[in-house]
Each structure stands twice: as C-alpha cells, then as structure tokens.
Design an enzyme around this catalytic site. Structure first.
Site, mmCIF file in Angstrom:
data_model
loop_
_atom_site.group_PDB
_atom_site.id
_atom_site.type_symbol
_atom_site.label_atom_id
_atom_site.label_comp_id
_atom_site.label_asym_id
_atom_site.label_seq_id
_atom_site.Cartn_x
_atom_site.Cartn_y
_atom_site.Cartn_z
ATOM 1 C CB THR A 56 -18.233 -27.338 -12.900
ATOM 2 O OG1 THR A 56 -19.196 -27.192 -13.940
ATOM 3 C CG2 THR A 56 -17.484 -26.040 -12.698
ATOM 4 C CD GLU A 120 -22.158 -25.016 -12.351
ATOM 5 O OE1 GLU A 120 -21.060 -24.746 -12.873
ATOM 6 O OE2 GLU A 120 -23.187 -24.399 -12.592
HETATM 7 C C1 FMN Z 1 -15.400 -21.123 -8.757
HETATM 8 C C2 FMN Z 1 -16.603 -20.775 -9.598
HETATM 9 C C3 FMN Z 1 -17.186 -19.514 -9.457
HETATM 10 C C4 FMN Z 1 -18.293 -19.150 -10.215
HETATM 11 N N1 FMN Z 1 -18.851 -17.915 -10.056
HETATM 12 C C5 FMN Z 1 -19.917 -17.549 -10.791
HETATM 13 C C6 FMN Z 1 -20.503 -16.258 -10.662
HETATM 14 O O1 FMN Z 1 -20.094 -15.433 -9.825
HETATM 15 N N2 FMN Z 1 -21.547 -15.935 -11.462
HETATM 16 C C7 FMN Z 1 -22.071 -16.821 -12.365
HETATM 17 O O2 FMN Z 1 -23.006 -16.467 -13.055
HETATM 18 N N3 FMN Z 1 -21.559 -18.059 -12.505
HETATM 19 C C8 FMN Z 1 -20.493 -18.440 -11.736
HETATM 20 N N4 FMN Z 1 -19.953 -19.677 -11.876
HETATM 21 C C9 FMN Z 1 -20.698 -20.683 -12.619
HETATM 22 C C10 FMN Z 1 -20.362 -20.746 -14.061
HETATM 23 O O3 FMN Z 1 -21.190 -19.807 -14.693
HETATM 24 C C11 FMN Z 1 -20.716 -22.165 -14.468
HETATM 25 O O4 FMN Z 1 -19.730 -23.034 -14.001
HETATM 26 C C12 FMN Z 1 -20.919 -22.262 -15.928
HETATM 27 O O5 FMN Z 1 -22.196 -21.723 -16.184
HETATM 28 C C13 FMN Z 1 -20.846 -23.669 -16.460
HETATM 29 O O6 FMN Z 1 -21.970 -24.389 -16.118
HETATM 30 P P1 FMN Z 1 -22.392 -25.636 -17.023
HETATM 31 O O7 FMN Z 1 -21.219 -26.598 -17.006
HETATM 32 O O8 FMN Z 1 -23.636 -26.194 -16.323
HETATM 33 O O9 FMN Z 1 -22.673 -25.122 -18.381
HETATM 34 C C14 FMN Z 1 -18.845 -20.067 -11.137
HETATM 35 C C15 FMN Z 1 -18.258 -21.339 -11.275
HETATM 36 C C16 FMN Z 1 -17.153 -21.694 -10.520
HETATM 37 C C17 FMN Z 1 -16.532 -23.044 -10.684
#
Ligand code: FMN
Length: 192
Positions: A56, A120
């Site tokens: 992301t 993100e």
């Molecule tokens: C399409 C999409 C949907 C997501 N849905 C959720 C979710 O429902 N719950 C959640 O805790 N994180 C969700 N995430 C976030 C992810 O947890 C997050 O991208 C991950 O923690 C990586 O973050 P970082 O690159 O800052 O470590 C989602 C991310 C994306 C791209």
C-alpha cells in the site's frame, strides 16, 4: 491523519463477511464523491507487502483533509496515478505512470490496532519497483465496507481480494469509467 476517529459501525465481522455484494454504490457517483487527493507517497509500517501480499502507498496526513467529508472509516474505491518522476527525474516505466484502479483503506486498521488513522492506497497494477516519495493523485468514487477486526491474517487477505474484485466491477460502469480520464490526472500518460 487527524487522530479524531470516525465512529466505527457496530458490525459483526463474520455475518458481514458472509453476505458481501459483488458491486457497490449507485450507478453514478454521488456526494461526497468524487473526492480528489494528492500527496507524496510515504512509508507505512511495511506490513502490507510483506504480511498481506498487498503493498500500500500511504498518503501524508495533510493530503487527507478532503476525506473529512466522509464520516466512516472503511474501504473505498476509485482510481490513482503515481508520477513517473521523482526529484525531476523520470524513474518509473510508462505503464507504471498510467491511471489504475485502486482500493483505499482509511482508519486505524483494527486487526493491527494502530493508534492513529491512516490512508493506504493499494493500486491494482504490478509495479516493478517501489515509488516512495513520488507524487500520487487519487480520485475516490465510492465506499465498499467498514474496516473490520479479524481473527486471522488469512481472513483479512481474503477480504482484501474481495475488495479488489468489488472495486473492479463497481468501476466498470460508464459513469465511473469517465473518471479514469479526469482532467485532474496527467493524461499524457494514457492507460491502455
Ligand atoms: C483494500 C484494503 C482493505 C483493508 N481492510 C482492513 C480491515 O478491514 N481491517 C484492518 O485492520 N486492516 C485493513 N486493511 C489495512 C491493512 O491492515 C494494512 O494495509 C496493513 O496493516 C499494512 O499496513 P502497513 O503497510 O502500514 O504496515 C486493509 C487494507 C487494504 C488495502
């Protein structure tokens, strides 16, 4: 993102996951959409690519002000474009600089229990290299679902895959496709 957090909907993760539609939103984007965002891509915690197979691009807090018109943390869809240039030099190949579909997660990521809100964007395109520091533009066109907590990483990965399919199907409607050629984007770099 400002630490003020929109109220999360009282939703049971399991019953929500079992009943997901494959297309969301009205035939034509409605207020507050479209929402235009732009900023330089920042590092997140780095788990997206490693843990989830879903890299992301994070936007800085100040770029997220236009999103204050939405009251819900959650997953959104639209289009995004990363500039091929960084510091005046062309770095990315032509196809990376096109306008691509995207899904955006806005909130505190309950599964990872982050303290602050973040925005993100996962772009539905395979980039050959990272693009931290590159300017990015995004147009947000609709809402997919609330952010949920999960009992497993696999369930989160599965839902992100569903989000991608829902986004592609929802964007494949004429009133949404027109935003791919929005004058807001740099259209010298046309999509294929
Ligand atoms: C399409 C999409 C949907 C997501 N849905 C959720 C979710 O429902 N719950 C959640 O805790 N994180 C969700 N995430 C976030 C992810 O947890 C997050 O991208 C991950 O923690 C990586 O973050 P970082 O690159 O800052 O470590 C989602 C991310 C994306 C791209």
């Amino acid at each position: 993102m400002a630490s003020e957090e929109p109220a999360a909907a009282p939703i049971s993760t399991e019953s929500f996951r079992a009943n997901r539609p494959d297309i969301v939103g009205p035939e034509v984007p409605q207020k507050p959409f479209p929402i235009h965002l732009s900023g330089a891509v920042q590092h997140g915690f780095g788990r997206g690519g490693k843990d989830l197979g879903c890299p992301t691009a994070n936007l800085p807090d100040e770029s997220m002000t236009p999103m204050s018109s939405v009251t819900e943390a959650g997953v959104y869809y639209g289009y995004a474009q990363v500039s091929r240039e960084k510091d005046g030099q062309v770095i990315l190949p032509e196809e990376d600089g096109r306008v691509h579909p995207m899904v955006m997660s806005l909130g505190t990521n309950p599964f990872y229990k982050n303290k602050n809100m973040s925005a993100e964007i996962h772009i539905l395109h395979h980039f050959k290299s990272d693009f931290y520091g590159h300017p990015m533009k995004a147009v947000v066109l609709g809402y997919i679902r609330p952010q949920l907590d999960y009992t497993s990483r696999e369930a989160l990965i599965e839902d992100i895959e569903t989000d991608k399919r829902v986004a592609l199907k929802s964007l494949a409607r004429p009133a949404y496709e027109t935003y791919r050629v929005d004058g807001f984007f740099d259209l010298n770099n046309m999509f294929s």
